[in-house]
Structures are given as C-alpha cells and as structure tokens.
Design an enzyme around this catalytic site. Sequence first.
Site, mmCIF file in Angstrom:
data_model
loop_
_atom_site.group_PDB
_atom_site.id
_atom_site.type_symbol
_atom_site.label_atom_id
_atom_site.label_comp_id
_atom_site.label_asym_id
_atom_site.label_seq_id
_atom_site.Cartn_x
_atom_site.Cartn_y
_atom_site.Cartn_z
ATOM 1 N N HIS A 12 0.809 5.383 1.097
ATOM 2 C CA HIS A 12 0.159 6.435 1.888
ATOM 3 C C HIS A 12 0.195 7.750 1.118
ATOM 4 C CE1 HIS A 12 0.471 4.273 5.860
ATOM 5 N NE2 HIS A 12 1.446 3.661 5.220
ATOM 6 N N HIS A 61 0.830 -1.200 0.000
ATOM 7 C CA HIS A 61 0.000 0.000 0.000
ATOM 8 C C HIS A 61 0.864 1.250 0.000
ATOM 9 C CE1 HIS A 61 0.762 -1.139 4.189
ATOM 10 N NE2 HIS A 61 0.767 0.146 4.455
HETATM 11 P P1 AMP Z 1 1.805 0.608 7.326
HETATM 12 O O1 AMP Z 1 2.147 0.812 8.775
HETATM 13 O O2 AMP Z 1 2.661 1.362 6.374
HETATM 14 O O3 AMP Z 1 1.723 -0.855 7.034
HETATM 15 O O4 AMP Z 1 0.378 1.256 7.108
HETATM 16 C C1 AMP Z 1 -0.800 0.648 7.492
HETATM 17 C C2 AMP Z 1 -1.788 1.760 7.624
HETATM 18 O O5 AMP Z 1 -3.063 1.175 7.655
HETATM 19 C C3 AMP Z 1 -1.649 2.594 8.888
HETATM 20 O O6 AMP Z 1 -1.512 3.954 8.534
HETATM 21 C C4 AMP Z 1 -2.942 2.332 9.653
HETATM 22 O O7 AMP Z 1 -3.404 3.478 10.311
HETATM 23 C C5 AMP Z 1 -3.873 1.896 8.553
HETATM 24 N N1 AMP Z 1 -4.941 0.999 8.912
HETATM 25 C C6 AMP Z 1 -4.905 -0.091 9.711
HETATM 26 N N2 AMP Z 1 -6.098 -0.710 9.740
HETATM 27 C C7 AMP Z 1 -6.916 -0.008 8.906
HETATM 28 C C8 AMP Z 1 -8.277 -0.130 8.499
HETATM 29 N N3 AMP Z 1 -9.060 -1.124 8.953
HETATM 30 N N4 AMP Z 1 -8.783 0.780 7.650
HETATM 31 C C9 AMP Z 1 -8.016 1.801 7.189
HETATM 32 N N5 AMP Z 1 -6.726 1.976 7.543
HETATM 33 C C10 AMP Z 1 -6.180 1.087 8.384
#
Ligand code: AMP
Length: 145
Positions: free
Chosen positions: A109, A107
Amino acid sequence: MSLDGTYDDGNIFAKILRGEAPSVRVFEDEHVFAFMDVFPQSKGHVLVIPKHSHARNLLEEEPQVLATLIQGVQRVTRAVRAALNPDGIMVSQFNGAASGQTVYHLHVHIIPRWEGVPLGRHAGGGMADMGELKVLAEQIAAKIA
Ligand code: AMP
C-alpha cells in the site's frame, strides 16, 4: 486466512492481472502493476503488486521479485509525492488475516497523508468514485520518472 496456506488463482488481484476484473491503472512495467485502491484510506491510495508471483505474502516471495517490487514501490511513491504533495506517505504491507490482510496476492500500500486528516478505515471504507480515481491515477502516472 492464516500465514500458512496455498495461493488461490481466483483472488481479485490475480483476476486484475489477467484482465478478468477491472482496475484503475497507474503504472506497470515488466515486473509490477500499480493501481488505485477502490476502498482508499486516503486520497491517492495506490497498490503495487508483483506481476509474476504466486506469493500470498512477504514471507513467501522470492528475493529477486521483492527487489523489483520495492523498486516499483519507490518509483510510484515518488510519483505520488510529486503529483499530490502530501505531508507524509505511509507504505505498508500485511501478512495474514490477524494483521489485517484481506487479499492474498502480495501487495504494498502507498497511502499519502496530510497533517490533520485522519487515516480512513483499512479495506472497509466506502467505495471511491471511479471518475475521481481515474483523475488521481492520471495525475500520478504523469509524474512517473
Ligand atoms: P490488504 O487488506 O492489505 O490485503 O489490502 C487489500 C486492499 O485491496 C484493501 O485496501 C482493499 O481496499 C483493496 N481492494 C480490494 N478489492 C479491490 C479491487 N477490486 N480493486 C482495488 N483495490 C481493491
């Protein structure tokens, strides 16, 4: 989780893609799905994920999937700019727990930034108000070109 490992179909983003977990959708096409981060690091924090992928991170992804992913990221980033008029926009991506990665479906950001407004904590701040996220998602979606 280290850089090595296997893709887990039970990760939260895979569940969102299958419709098994809720999300606040901003945009989707045949290649990518964009939705609001529920622990946003700034107002308007959006995540973009490939829809047809079993890559945990950038290193594992097929080049053709990366091509469509970054095109989706640019499209949504432009919409974020048009909707929210930030001073800058951070586009970031983490690989492995040591880098800060917490969800193991590739993903990207998109984090709008404003002068003088500090960046919130990564994946650890408070959960956003769903009503506010829906309003932001609608504002951004309205600017998708
Ligand atoms: P990473 O730490 O780069 O793997 O990013 C994962 C991101 O997903 C973080 O910014 C979290 O805040 C976000 N996140 C986790 N669970 C969810 C969810 N159910 N819906 C939307 N965002 C989420």
